[in-house]
Design an enzyme around this catalytic site. Structure first.
Site, PDB file in Angstrom:
ATOM      1  N   SER A   1     -12.970  19.192 -15.771  1.00 53.59           N
ATOM      2  CA  SER A   1     -14.400  19.460 -15.600  1.00 53.59           C
ATOM      3  C   SER A   1     -14.997  19.904 -16.920  1.00 53.59           C
ATOM      4  CB  SER A   1     -14.621  20.537 -14.541  1.00 53.59           C
ATOM      5  OG  SER A   1     -15.971  20.960 -14.604  1.00 53.59           O
TER       6      SER A   1
ATOM      7  N   HIS B   1     -14.671  14.743 -15.330  1.00 53.11           N
ATOM      8  CA  HIS B   1     -15.560  15.238 -14.287  1.00 53.11           C
ATOM      9  C   HIS B   1     -16.814  15.840 -14.925  1.00 53.11           C
ATOM     10  CE1 HIS B   1     -16.240  16.634 -10.149  1.00 53.11           C
ATOM     11  NE2 HIS B   1     -16.700  17.762 -10.682  1.00 53.11           N
TER      12      HIS B   1
ATOM     13  N   ASP C   1     -20.318  17.663 -14.141  1.00 59.59           N
ATOM     14  CA  ASP C   1     -21.048  18.405 -13.118  1.00 59.59           C
ATOM     15  C   ASP C   1     -22.530  18.445 -13.427  1.00 59.59           C
ATOM     16  OD1 ASP C   1     -19.025  19.392 -11.241  1.00 59.59           O
ATOM     17  OD2 ASP C   1     -18.212  20.456 -12.980  1.00 59.59           O
TER      18      ASP C   1
ATOM     19  N   MET D   1     -26.083  19.741 -12.179  1.00 65.11           N
ATOM     20  CA  MET D   1     -26.699  20.745 -11.290  1.00 65.11           C
ATOM     21  C   MET D   1     -28.192  20.854 -11.599  1.00 65.11           C
ATOM     22  SD  MET D   1     -23.866  23.767 -11.449  1.00 65.11           S
ATOM     23  CE  MET D   1     -22.108  23.421 -11.537  1.00 65.11           C
TER      24      MET D   1
ATOM     25  N   HIS E   1     -20.413  14.274 -10.626  1.00 62.04           N
ATOM     26  CA  HIS E   1     -20.580  15.083  -9.415  1.00 62.04           C
ATOM     27  C   HIS E   1     -22.016  15.624  -9.375  1.00 62.04           C
ATOM     28  CE1 HIS E   1     -19.174  19.001  -7.171  1.00 62.04           C
ATOM     29  NE2 HIS E   1     -19.944  18.236  -6.412  1.00 62.04           N
TER      30      HIS E   1
ATOM     31  N   MET F   1     -24.679  17.759  -7.974  1.00 65.20           N
ATOM     32  CA  MET F   1     -25.014  18.911  -7.124  1.00 65.20           C
ATOM     33  C   MET F   1     -26.519  19.091  -7.227  1.00 65.20           C
ATOM     34  SD  MET F   1     -21.777  21.245  -8.163  1.00 65.20           S
ATOM     35  CE  MET F   1     -21.506  20.247  -9.613  1.00 65.20           C
TER      36      MET F   1
ATOM     37  N   MET G   1     -14.949  20.468  -1.677  1.00 65.97           N
ATOM     38  CA  MET G   1     -15.127  21.624  -2.578  1.00 65.97           C
ATOM     39  C   MET G   1     -14.187  22.749  -2.164  1.00 65.97           C
ATOM     40  SD  MET G   1     -17.339  20.803  -4.884  1.00 65.97           S
ATOM     41  CE  MET G   1     -17.286  22.397  -5.690  1.00 65.97           C
TER      42      MET G   1
ATOM     43  N   ASP H   1     -12.050  20.257  -5.868  1.00 64.19           N
ATOM     44  CA  ASP H   1     -12.808  20.739  -7.023  1.00 64.19           C
ATOM     45  C   ASP H   1     -13.074  22.231  -6.872  1.00 64.19           C
ATOM     46  OD1 ASP H   1     -14.541  21.070  -9.163  1.00 64.19           O
ATOM     47  OD2 ASP H   1     -16.146  19.835  -8.322  1.00 64.19           O
TER      48      ASP H   1
ATOM     49  N   GLY I   1     -11.170  25.946  -8.828  1.00 64.93           N
ATOM     50  CA  GLY I   1     -10.005  26.837  -8.835  1.00 64.93           C
ATOM     51  C   GLY I   1      -8.663  26.132  -8.880  1.00 64.93           C
TER      52      GLY I   1
ATOM     53  N   GLY J   1     -11.292  22.786 -14.372  1.00 67.80           N
ATOM     54  CA  GLY J   1     -12.124  23.159 -15.512  1.00 67.80           C
ATOM     55  C   GLY J   1     -11.511  24.260 -16.335  1.00 67.80           C
TER      56      GLY J   1
HETATM   57  C1  DX5 Z   1     -18.279  23.851  -9.464  1.00 62.55           C
HETATM   58  C2  DX5 Z   1     -17.996  22.544 -10.148  1.00 62.55           C
HETATM   59  C3  DX5 Z   1     -16.593  22.418 -10.613  1.00 62.55           C
HETATM   60  C4  DX5 Z   1     -16.138  23.430 -11.621  1.00 62.55           C
HETATM   61  C5  DX5 Z   1     -14.641  23.569 -11.547  1.00 62.55           C
HETATM   62  O1  DX5 Z   1     -19.526  23.820  -8.904  1.00 62.55           O
HETATM   63  O2  DX5 Z   1     -18.258  21.476  -9.267  1.00 62.55           O
HETATM   64  O3  DX5 Z   1     -16.345  21.103 -11.084  1.00 62.55           O
HETATM   65  O4  DX5 Z   1     -16.514  23.126 -12.930  1.00 62.55           O
HETATM   66  O5  DX5 Z   1     -14.240  24.548 -12.437  1.00 62.55           O
HETATM   67  P1  DX5 Z   1     -12.936  25.426 -12.220  1.00 62.55           P
HETATM   68  O6  DX5 Z   1     -11.768  24.501 -12.306  1.00 62.55           O
HETATM   69  O7  DX5 Z   1     -13.007  26.395 -13.362  1.00 62.55           O
HETATM   70  O8  DX5 Z   1     -13.051  26.091 -10.886  1.00 62.55           O
HETATM   71 ZN    ZN Z   2     -17.567  19.435  -9.799  1.00 64.57          ZN
END
Ligand code: DX5
Ligand code: ZN
Length: 219
Positions: A7, A32, A34, A36, A65, A67, A136, A175, A177, A197
């Site tokens: 990520s 990946h 993200d 937002m 992705h 969001m 998620m 996705d 943790g 990430g």
């Molecule tokens: C959260 C994102 C993830 C995030 C994952 O909203 O969609 O892709 O970056 O990051 P880690 O791996 O640090 O949880």
């Molecule tokens: Zn994501």
């Protein structure tokens, strides 16, 4: 095959192009990205122009992705920017069938995502129409949160339903943790694409951690 999708939210945004190269050299097959909008989630990240610039330098699959509240409206921008997979949320304001059809028409692979409080069954009506389901494992919005192991029954339910319907090639992505400890349970539950990430970008050697993630996800 186990897919690792770093990520980019956790990378140094001043060096995004170099970070993509570094991840590819380390063995990541997807990137990946993200997106937002500060509305669907309480954070704002990057838009289609950034994806377009990155894609010029990329050899990996662009795993975008969204969001955002209105993925139907913006799908075209991301497709034109070079997205390969476009994931949107079933909880968004856009009609899922229309959004899936639009993404497919634009030449991209449609993927549907569910937030932690959304039941697995919510996306059952769309399984035949998508190439991927993203479950998620944190509340979307931020990197660096703790993995929610209680999402694993949903992954299992979706994998079983896909198998029952003959959808053997479905990607199930998790996705949030994901690290060298949590990836094994996610793989056992049926996930085969893993976003990570902070674990990857914090690691001293990306090649080592990506190899370890792949190994621990091979079930
Ligand atoms: C959260 C994102 C993830 C995030 C994952 O909203 O969609 O892709 O970056 O990051 P880690 O791996 O640090 O949880
Ligand atoms: Zn994501």
């Amino acid at each position: 095959m186990v897919i690792i999708s770093p990520s980019l939210l956790s990378c140094d945004f001043a060096k995004m192009g170099e970070e993509v190269k570094r991840m590819e050299d380390a063995g990541a097959q997807w990137m990946h990205i993200d997106v937002m909008d500060g509305h669907f989630v309480p954070n704002i990240t990057i838009g289609a122009p950034v994806v377009k610039s990155l894609k010029k330098e990329m050899n990996s699959v662009a795993d975008v992705h969204l969001m955002i509240s209105d993925p139907l409206k913006y799908a075209e921008d991301f497709a034109k920017a070079g997205a390969d997979f476009i994931t949107f949320h079933v909880e968004s304001d856009s009609d899922p069938v229309e959004t899936i059809n639009k993404i497919r028409e634009l030449g991209c692979k449609p993927s549907i995502s569910i937030k932690p409080k959304t039941p697995a069954e919510t996306i059952f009506p769309y399984l035949e129409m998508v190439d991927m389901v993203l479950v998620m494992t944190v509340e979307p919005g931020f990197g660096g949160q703790s993995f929610m192991a209680d999402m694993m029954p949903k992954v299992k339910t979706i994998r079983e339903e896909c198998e029952r319907r003959g959808l053997h090639d479905m990607y199930i992505e998790v996705d949030g943790g994901i690290d060298t400890n949590t990836i094994s349970v996610a793989a056992e539950a049926g996930a085969n694409a893993f976003v990570s990430g902070s674990a990857i970008f914090k690691a001293p050697d990306a090649k080592v951690i990506i190899s370890e993630l792949k190994e621990k996800a091979s079930v």
